[in-house]
Design a protein around this motif. Structure first.
Motif, PDB file in Angstrom:
ATOM      1  N   THR A 262       0.730  -1.304   0.182  1.00  0.00           N
ATOM      2  CA  THR A 262      -0.077  -0.084  -0.203  1.00  0.00           C
ATOM      3  C   THR A 262       0.932   1.207  -0.183  1.00  0.00           C
ATOM      4  OG1 THR A 262      -0.034   0.043   2.477  1.00  0.00           O
ATOM      5  CG2 THR A 262      -1.873  -1.203   1.261  1.00  0.00           C
ATOM      6  N   ASP A 263       2.312   1.062  -0.158  1.00  0.00           N
ATOM      7  CA  ASP A 263       3.115   2.155   0.107  1.00  0.00           C
ATOM      8  C   ASP A 263       3.657   2.630  -1.305  1.00  0.00           C
ATOM      9  OD1 ASP A 263       4.396  -0.236  -0.075  1.00  0.00           O
ATOM     10  OD2 ASP A 263       6.234   0.774   0.573  1.00  0.00           O
ATOM     11  N   LEU A 264       3.091   2.102  -2.439  1.00  0.00           N
ATOM     12  CA  LEU A 264       3.724   2.465  -3.759  1.00  0.00           C
ATOM     13  C   LEU A 264       2.825   3.233  -4.416  1.00  0.00           C
ATOM     14  CD1 LEU A 264       5.155  -1.190  -4.671  1.00  0.00           C
ATOM     15  CD2 LEU A 264       6.363   0.601  -3.905  1.00  0.00           C
ATOM     16  N   SER A 265       3.242   4.235  -5.380  1.00  0.00           N
ATOM     17  CA  SER A 265       2.546   4.766  -6.482  1.00  0.00           C
ATOM     18  C   SER A 265       1.946   3.773  -7.484  1.00  0.00           C
ATOM     19  CB  SER A 265       3.247   5.807  -7.278  1.00  0.00           C
ATOM     20  OG  SER A 265       4.267   4.981  -8.180  1.00  0.00           O
ATOM     21  N   ARG A 266       1.053   4.352  -8.110  1.00  0.00           N
ATOM     22  CA  ARG A 266       0.234   3.467  -8.958  1.00  0.00           C
ATOM     23  C   ARG A 266       1.137   2.514  -9.952  1.00  0.00           C
ATOM     24  NH1 ARG A 266      -5.488   4.015 -10.079  1.00  0.00           N
ATOM     25  NH2 ARG A 266      -6.030   3.205 -12.116  1.00  0.00           N
ATOM     26  N   ARG A 267       2.039   3.337 -10.527  1.00  0.00           N
ATOM     27  CA  ARG A 267       3.042   2.825 -11.506  1.00  0.00           C
ATOM     28  C   ARG A 267       3.953   1.895 -10.663  1.00  0.00           C
ATOM     29  NH1 ARG A 267       5.622   7.278 -15.312  1.00  0.00           N
ATOM     30  NH2 ARG A 267       6.686   5.481 -15.964  1.00  0.00           N
ATOM     31  N   ALA A 268       4.643   2.219  -9.909  1.00  0.00           N
ATOM     32  CA  ALA A 268       5.338   1.430  -9.024  1.00  0.00           C
ATOM     33  C   ALA A 268       4.738   0.186  -8.585  1.00  0.00           C
ATOM     34  CB  ALA A 268       5.991   2.295  -7.913  1.00  0.00           C
ATOM     35  N   PHE A 269       3.335   0.234  -8.214  1.00  0.00           N
ATOM     36  CA  PHE A 269       2.652  -1.062  -7.786  1.00  0.00           C
ATOM     37  C   PHE A 269       2.617  -1.827  -9.091  1.00  0.00           C
ATOM     38  CE2 PHE A 269      -1.365  -3.051  -6.638  1.00  0.00           C
ATOM     39  CZ  PHE A 269      -0.874  -3.818  -5.819  1.00  0.00           C
ATOM     40  N   GLN A 270       2.345  -1.409 -10.207  1.00  0.00           N
ATOM     41  CA  GLN A 270       2.169  -1.853 -11.355  1.00  0.00           C
ATOM     42  C   GLN A 270       3.385  -2.945 -11.662  1.00  0.00           C
ATOM     43  OE1 GLN A 270      -1.018  -2.541 -12.650  1.00  0.00           O
ATOM     44  NE2 GLN A 270       0.164  -4.231 -13.535  1.00  0.00           N
ATOM     45  N   ARG A 271       4.547  -2.254 -11.482  1.00  0.00           N
ATOM     46  CA  ARG A 271       5.955  -2.714 -11.805  1.00  0.00           C
ATOM     47  C   ARG A 271       6.014  -3.931 -10.821  1.00  0.00           C
ATOM     48  NH1 ARG A 271       7.861   2.412 -12.773  1.00  0.00           N
ATOM     49  NH2 ARG A 271       8.772   2.695 -10.752  1.00  0.00           N
ATOM     50  N   HIS A 272       5.688  -3.607  -9.514  1.00  0.00           N
ATOM     51  CA  HIS A 272       5.901  -4.815  -8.386  1.00  0.00           C
ATOM     52  C   HIS A 272       5.004  -5.830  -8.615  1.00  0.00           C
ATOM     53  CE1 HIS A 272       5.566  -6.275  -4.301  1.00  0.00           C
ATOM     54  NE2 HIS A 272       4.137  -6.096  -4.300  1.00  0.00           N
ATOM     55  N   LEU A 273       3.847  -5.624  -9.010  1.00  0.00           N
ATOM     56  CA  LEU A 273       2.941  -6.878  -9.480  1.00  0.00           C
ATOM     57  C   LEU A 273       3.717  -7.426 -10.805  1.00  0.00           C
ATOM     58  CD1 LEU A 273      -0.814  -5.565  -9.288  1.00  0.00           C
ATOM     59  CD2 LEU A 273       0.407  -6.896  -7.721  1.00  0.00           C
ATOM     60  N   ASN A 274       3.796  -6.892 -11.789  1.00  0.00           N
ATOM     61  CA  ASN A 274       4.381  -7.759 -12.920  1.00  0.00           C
ATOM     62  C   ASN A 274       5.760  -8.517 -12.441  1.00  0.00           C
ATOM     63  OD1 ASN A 274       2.686  -6.431 -14.654  1.00  0.00           O
ATOM     64  ND2 ASN A 274       3.977  -4.934 -15.344  1.00  0.00           N
ATOM     65  N   GLU A 275       6.511  -7.878 -11.708  1.00  0.00           N
ATOM     66  CA  GLU A 275       7.751  -8.594 -11.164  1.00  0.00           C
ATOM     67  C   GLU A 275       7.386  -9.995 -10.399  1.00  0.00           C
ATOM     68  OE1 GLU A 275      10.732  -8.966 -11.188  1.00  0.00           O
ATOM     69  OE2 GLU A 275      11.262  -9.967  -9.403  1.00  0.00           O
ATOM     70  N   ILE A 276       6.233  -9.854  -9.659  1.00  0.00           N
ATOM     71  CA  ILE A 276       5.685 -11.007  -8.888  1.00  0.00           C
ATOM     72  C   ILE A 276       5.112 -12.135  -9.871  1.00  0.00           C
ATOM     73  CG2 ILE A 276       3.886 -11.571  -7.217  1.00  0.00           C
ATOM     74  CD1 ILE A 276       4.629  -9.461  -5.491  1.00  0.00           C
ATOM     75  N   ARG A 277       4.467 -11.609 -10.569  1.00  0.00           N
ATOM     76  CA  ARG A 277       3.715 -12.310 -11.685  1.00  0.00           C
ATOM     77  C   ARG A 277       4.654 -13.237 -12.426  1.00  0.00           C
ATOM     78  NH1 ARG A 277      -1.187  -8.254 -13.087  1.00  0.00           N
ATOM     79  NH2 ARG A 277      -2.586  -8.424 -11.229  1.00  0.00           N
ATOM     80  N   THR A 278       5.661 -12.627 -12.718  1.00  0.00           N
ATOM     81  CA  THR A 278       6.803 -13.506 -13.579  1.00  0.00           C
ATOM     82  C   THR A 278       7.179 -14.843 -12.941  1.00  0.00           C
ATOM     83  OG1 THR A 278       8.912 -12.041 -12.706  1.00  0.00           O
ATOM     84  CG2 THR A 278       7.864 -11.634 -14.789  1.00  0.00           C
ATOM     85  N   HIS A 279       6.806 -14.821 -11.372  1.00  0.00           N
ATOM     86  CA  HIS A 279       7.413 -15.860 -10.524  1.00  0.00           C
ATOM     87  C   HIS A 279       6.097 -16.771 -10.370  1.00  0.00           C
ATOM     88  CE1 HIS A 279      11.217 -14.303 -10.410  1.00  0.00           C
ATOM     89  NE2 HIS A 279      10.805 -12.970  -9.885  1.00  0.00           N
ATOM     90  N   MET A 280       4.938 -16.471 -10.836  1.00  0.00           N
ATOM     91  CA  MET A 280       4.040 -17.078 -10.093  1.00  0.00           C
ATOM     92  C   MET A 280       2.892 -17.912 -11.268  1.00  0.00           C
ATOM     93  SD  MET A 280       0.619 -15.916  -7.736  1.00  0.00           S
ATOM     94  CE  MET A 280       1.848 -15.004  -6.483  1.00  0.00           C
ATOM     95  N   GLY A 281       3.005 -18.970 -11.247  1.00  0.00           N
ATOM     96  CA  GLY A 281       2.066 -19.636 -12.409  1.00  0.00           C
ATOM     97  C   GLY A 281       0.601 -20.075 -12.008  1.00  0.00           C
ATOM     98  N   MET A 282      -0.235 -19.886 -12.818  1.00  0.00           N
ATOM     99  CA  MET A 282      -1.652 -20.293 -12.429  1.00  0.00           C
ATOM    100  C   MET A 282      -2.439 -21.031 -13.472  1.00  0.00           C
ATOM    101  SD  MET A 282      -4.584 -17.623 -10.839  1.00  0.00           S
ATOM    102  CE  MET A 282      -3.737 -17.177  -9.363  1.00  0.00           C
ATOM    103  N   VAL A 283      -2.966 -22.050 -13.216  1.00  0.00           N
ATOM    104  CA  VAL A 283      -3.763 -22.843 -14.282  1.00  0.00           C
ATOM    105  C   VAL A 283      -5.107 -22.736 -13.899  1.00  0.00           C
ATOM    106  CG1 VAL A 283      -4.304 -25.210 -15.367  1.00  0.00           C
ATOM    107  CG2 VAL A 283      -1.908 -24.780 -14.106  1.00  0.00           C
ATOM    108  N   PHE A 284      -5.898 -21.821 -15.085  1.00  0.00           N
ATOM    109  CA  PHE A 284      -7.181 -21.664 -14.803  1.00  0.00           C
ATOM    110  C   PHE A 284      -8.246 -22.843 -15.175  1.00  0.00           C
ATOM    111  CE2 PHE A 284      -4.752 -17.692 -15.547  1.00  0.00           C
ATOM    112  CZ  PHE A 284      -5.250 -17.024 -14.501  1.00  0.00           C
TER     113      PHE A 284
END
Ligand SMILES: Nc1ncnc2c1ncn2[C@@H]1O[C@H](COP(=O)(O)OP(=O)(O)O)[C@@H](O)[C@H]1O
Ligand SMILES: [Mg+2]
Length: 169
Positions: A80-102
């Motif tokens: 909750t401490d990041l700007s919108r853009r920084a938060f999106q970068r943070h999410l992108n980074e996390i998502r590169t390490h997480m797989g999901m089978v829908f």
């Protein structure tokens, strides 16, 4: 307690603290506390519509939780401490390490099995095509689909499509 700090390095792989999610007036997640260890296999069981998918989608912020804390591998996902853009970068980074089978496998219908597998590694992780193909073929071997490498998803059974989705994840 609310903070953006990381959990201990030897802590659980996934930590949820008092996770809430509402859709309008519909309260789906009502304060979930959960810790999942590295390599632990956990099964979520519940009636249709009880919030299983919502919980999973919150893990990588495909749904924004209403409140609570989510940590994956020691990193707070819903910072909750990041700007919108920084938060999106943070999410992108996390998502590169997480797989999901829908549930619906969401394979790219216009791409072959092999192309489905090398898309993210080449586009997102920047792997060379040859390297991505080598890894993809290794994964296809593990799910028993080597002979389907050049087939389109429409020509696979449901179970085969799911195995491709697992290999891709
Ligand atoms: N985007 C959304 N907007 C509004 N309601 C939703 C949304 N997604 C899910 N829901 C509702 O939240 C509840 C839980 O859904 P879901 O997590 O998909 O259940 P499950 O996966 O356990 O079957 C259901 O009542 C569903 O209708
Ligand atoms: Mg579901």
């Amino acid at each position: 307690m609310t903070n953006n700090k990381e959990t201990a390095p030897d802590g659980p792989m996934i930590v949820l603290r008092d996770l809430h999610k509402q859709f309008g007036s519909l309260e789906v997640l009502k304060g979930i506390d959960l810790e999942i260890a590295n390599s632990e296999v956990l099964v979520l069981i519940g009636p249709s519509g009880s919030g299983k998918s919502t919980l999973l989608r919150c893990l990588n912020h495909l749904e924004a939780p209403t409140s609570g804390e989510i940590y994956v591998d020691g990193v707070r996902v819903n910072r909750t401490d990041l700007s919108r853009r920084a938060f999106q970068r943070h999410l992108n980074e996390i998502r590169t390490h997480m797989g999901m089978v829908f549930q619906h496998f969401n394979l790219f219908p216009h791409k072959t099995v092999l192309e489905n597998l090398i898309e993210a590694p080449t586009q997102v992780l920047g792997l060379e095509r040859a390297e991505a193909e080598r890894e993809a073929l290794e994964l296809l071997k593990r799910v028993g689909l080597t002979d389907k490498r050049d087939v389109y998803p429409a020509n696979l059974s449901g179970g085969q499509q799911q195995r491709v989705a697992i290999a891709r994840a």
